[in-house]
Design a protein around this motif. Sequence first.
Motif: not given
Length: 176
Positions: A153-176
């Motif tokens: 996942l070296a390319d930056e755009a893919r990486r940012k999208g993956t990181v943002e999805r991961f963090l959003t999933d973490l925040e939604s899991a933490g909010a539950r």
Amino acid sequence: MYVAAEGVEHHPLVPIWQELVVGSIAFALLCFVLMKFVMPRMEAMYQARVDAIEGGLKRAEAAQAEANQLLEQYRAQLAEVRTEAAKIRDDARADAESIRTEILAKAREESDRIIAAGRDSLAVERQTIVRELRAEVGGLAVDLASRIVGESLADEARRKGTVERFLTDLESAGAR
């Protein structure tokens, strides 16, 4: 002497008439001198003494009246001074209360300002820490995902999208 020369004995209780005449003239002369010279001087001294006593009484009464008047003036001045002192005391208390109120208000404002500055500083620190954690967690997540997925996942755009999805999933899991 006449009686002793005749040989007649004189009775001690009966006075001799010549002595009565000489004694009466001497008494009259003494009374005249006393009435003419001594009694007027005694009367003048008596009158002067009476005048001095009456004058002293009048002066004493005048002094007493003046003392009473001064006492009343003193009492009036004392009452006025006490009233003024009470007013000054009340003014001082009111000034002290207003100064106390001002100091408390300034202290509250300063306290609120310090608390607000602390909260702002904490918010900035929190945002900085969250950004650093996001970057670190994102990097770790990309590395972990690369290992799991098996692709780079070296390319930056893919990486940012993956990181943002991961963090959003973490925040939604933490909010539950």
